[in-house]
Design a protein around this motif. Structure first.
Motif, PDB file in Angstrom:
ATOM      1  N   PHE A  64      34.278  38.176  31.317  1.00 31.90           N
ATOM      2  CA  PHE A  64      34.963  38.270  32.598  1.00 31.90           C
ATOM      3  C   PHE A  64      36.319  38.952  32.456  1.00 31.90           C
ATOM      4  O   PHE A  64      36.736  39.705  33.346  1.00 31.90           O
ATOM      5  CB  PHE A  64      35.138  36.893  33.235  1.00 31.90           C
ATOM      6  N   ALA A  65      37.010  38.683  31.357  1.00 28.75           N
ATOM      7  CA  ALA A  65      38.289  39.361  31.122  1.00 28.75           C
ATOM      8  C   ALA A  65      38.082  40.872  31.025  1.00 28.75           C
ATOM      9  O   ALA A  65      38.877  41.658  31.571  1.00 28.75           O
ATOM     10  CB  ALA A  65      38.944  38.826  29.854  1.00 28.75           C
ATOM     11  N   GLY A 104      47.658  34.863  35.034  1.00 29.81           N
ATOM     12  CA  GLY A 104      47.198  34.249  33.790  1.00 29.81           C
ATOM     13  C   GLY A 104      48.105  33.114  33.358  1.00 29.81           C
ATOM     14  O   GLY A 104      47.640  32.039  32.950  1.00 29.81           O
ATOM     15  N   ILE A 105      49.421  33.321  33.460  1.00 32.62           N
ATOM     16  CA  ILE A 105      50.391  32.289  33.075  1.00 32.62           C
ATOM     17  C   ILE A 105      50.270  31.072  33.988  1.00 32.62           C
ATOM     18  O   ILE A 105      50.250  29.920  33.522  1.00 32.62           O
ATOM     19  CB  ILE A 105      51.821  32.858  33.108  1.00 32.62           C
ATOM     20  N   LEU A 106      50.207  31.310  35.294  1.00 33.82           N
ATOM     21  CA  LEU A 106      50.093  30.194  36.241  1.00 33.82           C
ATOM     22  C   LEU A 106      48.841  29.369  35.972  1.00 33.82           C
ATOM     23  O   LEU A 106      48.858  28.133  36.058  1.00 33.82           O
ATOM     24  CB  LEU A 106      50.064  30.731  37.679  1.00 33.82           C
ATOM     25  N   THR A 107      47.755  30.061  35.638  1.00 33.25           N
ATOM     26  CA  THR A 107      46.495  29.349  35.382  1.00 33.25           C
ATOM     27  C   THR A 107      46.546  28.577  34.072  1.00 33.25           C
ATOM     28  O   THR A 107      46.132  27.416  34.007  1.00 33.25           O
ATOM     29  CB  THR A 107      45.321  30.343  35.348  1.00 33.25           C
ATOM     30  N   LEU A 108      47.063  29.217  33.014  1.00 26.50           N
ATOM     31  CA  LEU A 108      47.151  28.552  31.712  1.00 26.50           C
ATOM     32  C   LEU A 108      48.124  27.386  31.733  1.00 26.50           C
ATOM     33  O   LEU A 108      47.995  26.443  30.939  1.00 26.50           O
ATOM     34  CB  LEU A 108      47.561  29.566  30.637  1.00 26.50           C
ATOM     35  N   LYS A 109      49.090  27.424  32.651  1.00 26.36           N
ATOM     36  CA  LYS A 109      50.032  26.310  32.824  1.00 26.36           C
ATOM     37  C   LYS A 109      49.454  25.219  33.733  1.00 26.36           C
ATOM     38  O   LYS A 109      50.138  24.246  34.047  1.00 26.36           O
ATOM     39  CB  LYS A 109      51.342  26.818  33.428  1.00 26.36           C
ATOM     40  N   ASN A 110      48.195  25.391  34.129  1.00 29.68           N
ATOM     41  CA  ASN A 110      47.477  24.411  34.966  1.00 29.68           C
ATOM     42  C   ASN A 110      48.144  24.198  36.327  1.00 29.68           C
ATOM     43  O   ASN A 110      48.084  23.093  36.890  1.00 29.68           O
ATOM     44  CB  ASN A 110      47.348  23.069  34.236  1.00 29.68           C
ATOM     45  N   ILE A 111      48.774  25.238  36.840  1.00 30.71           N
ATOM     46  CA  ILE A 111      49.405  25.125  38.156  1.00 30.71           C
ATOM     47  C   ILE A 111      48.345  24.970  39.245  1.00 30.71           C
ATOM     48  O   ILE A 111      48.525  24.200  40.198  1.00 30.71           O
ATOM     49  CB  ILE A 111      50.281  26.367  38.446  1.00 30.71           C
ATOM     50  N   SER A 170      40.481  32.807  37.341  1.00 29.73           N
ATOM     51  CA  SER A 170      41.392  32.866  38.486  1.00 29.73           C
ATOM     52  C   SER A 170      41.657  34.311  38.900  1.00 29.73           C
ATOM     53  O   SER A 170      42.120  34.576  40.012  1.00 29.73           O
ATOM     54  CB  SER A 170      42.716  32.172  38.143  1.00 29.73           C
ATOM     55  N   TRP A 171      41.376  35.258  38.006  1.00 25.24           N
ATOM     56  CA  TRP A 171      41.540  36.673  38.347  1.00 25.24           C
ATOM     57  C   TRP A 171      40.529  37.138  39.400  1.00 25.24           C
ATOM     58  O   TRP A 171      40.753  38.165  40.038  1.00 25.24           O
ATOM     59  CB  TRP A 171      41.409  37.533  37.095  1.00 25.24           C
ATOM     60  N   LEU A 172      39.465  36.386  39.574  1.00 24.85           N
ATOM     61  CA  LEU A 172      38.471  36.782  40.585  1.00 24.85           C
ATOM     62  C   LEU A 172      39.047  36.716  41.997  1.00 24.85           C
ATOM     63  O   LEU A 172      39.041  37.732  42.711  1.00 24.85           O
ATOM     64  CB  LEU A 172      37.217  35.913  40.456  1.00 24.85           C
ATOM     65  N   PRO A 173      39.566  35.550  42.446  1.00 27.29           N
ATOM     66  CA  PRO A 173      40.094  35.503  43.811  1.00 27.29           C
ATOM     67  C   PRO A 173      41.465  36.155  43.960  1.00 27.29           C
ATOM     68  O   PRO A 173      41.857  36.522  45.073  1.00 27.29           O
ATOM     69  CB  PRO A 173      40.179  34.002  44.108  1.00 27.29           C
ATOM     70  N   PHE A 215      42.627  38.908  42.149  1.00 27.87           N
ATOM     71  CA  PHE A 215      42.687  40.345  41.854  1.00 27.87           C
ATOM     72  C   PHE A 215      41.424  41.100  42.249  1.00 27.87           C
ATOM     73  O   PHE A 215      41.475  42.020  43.073  1.00 27.87           O
ATOM     74  CB  PHE A 215      42.968  40.567  40.360  1.00 27.87           C
ATOM     75  N   ILE A 216      40.285  40.719  41.691  1.00 28.14           N
ATOM     76  CA  ILE A 216      39.066  41.498  41.930  1.00 28.14           C
ATOM     77  C   ILE A 216      38.650  41.459  43.390  1.00 28.14           C
ATOM     78  O   ILE A 216      38.363  42.502  43.995  1.00 28.14           O
ATOM     79  CB  ILE A 216      37.917  41.003  41.014  1.00 28.14           C
ATOM     80  N   VAL A 217      38.602  40.268  43.980  1.00 32.21           N
ATOM     81  CA  VAL A 217      38.191  40.160  45.389  1.00 32.21           C
ATOM     82  C   VAL A 217      39.140  40.923  46.316  1.00 32.21           C
ATOM     83  O   VAL A 217      38.672  41.672  47.178  1.00 32.21           O
ATOM     84  CB  VAL A 217      38.060  38.676  45.805  1.00 32.21           C
ATOM     85  N   PRO A 218      40.478  40.777  46.181  1.00 33.08           N
ATOM     86  CA  PRO A 218      41.354  41.582  47.034  1.00 33.08           C
ATOM     87  C   PRO A 218      41.167  43.090  46.869  1.00 33.08           C
ATOM     88  O   PRO A 218      41.244  43.838  47.846  1.00 33.08           O
ATOM     89  CB  PRO A 218      42.761  41.157  46.596  1.00 33.08           C
ATOM     90  N   ILE A 219      40.896  43.549  45.630  1.00 34.23           N
ATOM     91  CA  ILE A 219      40.660  44.977  45.406  1.00 34.23           C
ATOM     92  C   ILE A 219      39.418  45.436  46.159  1.00 34.23           C
ATOM     93  O   ILE A 219      39.408  46.507  46.795  1.00 34.23           O
ATOM     94  CB  ILE A 219      40.501  45.254  43.896  1.00 34.23           C
TER      95      ILE A 219
END
Length: 235
Positions: free
Chosen positions: A13-14, A55-62, A211-214, A216-220
């Motif tokens: 996915f990355a 990526g940072i927000l997700t890895l920080k479990n935000i 988390s990159w799906l909603p 980044f990819i979906v908005p693109i």
């Protein structure tokens, strides 16, 4: 990272995300406007920084730390900013000039990334990280957009064997397919708005790198369809 998930799924996915970024950059490098071409590297840098922030927000479990927050944190910090940016592009003159300079065929080819995305979603369903309804075995028919995209781009735009209205209808249908899966994904994500899939909720998009799906990819992809519809309906 999701510990119970094989690494090849996360890595795949990355890679899909990076490929999407590259394809979009390729669209920016060859527009009709020299001004846009000159700014393509700056736009690429901005999108790269956006991916790092997410990526940072997700890895920080935000995003997965509080499933009861209203509105969900991923909606505020991950989804709202790109949607606002798209709106800004369409309502400003500079934004519309940018949109009108983009190549319709390349934007259509970009939809091919929806095929590997759907394959990854299927594997996430196998490991109970998203509900089956979010895959092509459930309510998600988005893979059809990815499969048909190269035919529409080639026969419809390159060789002009399809009518403008036919290409326009295809864009509306594929945008509808995307909206369908967005709604199902939101309503099956752990939050006060969750309506179904309580046994196997959509937890993957709250974790890295999905988390990159909603965000980044979906908005693109949404942006691509809206650009295409504008270009096809302009006199």
């Amino acid at each position: 990272m999701i510990e119970s998930l094989p690494d090849f799924i996360s890595i795949s996915f990355a890679i899909i995300t990076i490929v999407t970024l590259y394809f979009f950059y390729d669209i920016l490098k060859k527009p009709n406007s020299e001004n846009i071409r000159n700014k393509s590297n700056l736009i690429l840098f901005g999108l790269f920084i956006w991916l790092i922030i997410q990526g940072i927000l997700t890895l920080k479990n935000i995003y997965n730390s509080d499933g009861n927050s209203i509105p969900p944190k991923i909606l505020i910090f991950g989804i709202a900013p790109p949607i606002f940016t798209i709106m800004l592009l369409f309502i400003t003159k500079n934004g519309r000039d940018f949109i009108d300079s983009l190549d319709l065929a390349k934007i259509t080819y970009l939809n091919i990334v929806r095929i590997p995305v759907e394959i990854v979603l299927f594997y996430l369903s196998v490991y109970n990280l998203i509900p089956e309804l979010m895959t092509f075995e459930g309510r998600n028919y988005d893979i059809l957009a990815g499969i048909s995209a190269p035919f529409i781009a080639y026969y419809g735009i390159k060789t002009q064997k399809l009518s403008r209205n036919g290409i326009l209808i295809w864009n509306f249908i594929c945008l509808g397919l995307l909206i369908n899966i967005i709604i199902n994904a939101l309503l099956s994500t752990p939050s006060p708005f969750q309506k179904f899939a309580f046994e196997h909720p959509n937890i993957a998009i709250l974790n890295f790198p999905f988390s990159w799906l909603p965000t980044f990819i979906v908005p693109i992809i949404i942006f691509g369809h809206l650009v295409s519809i504008r270009k096809l309906t302009k006199k």
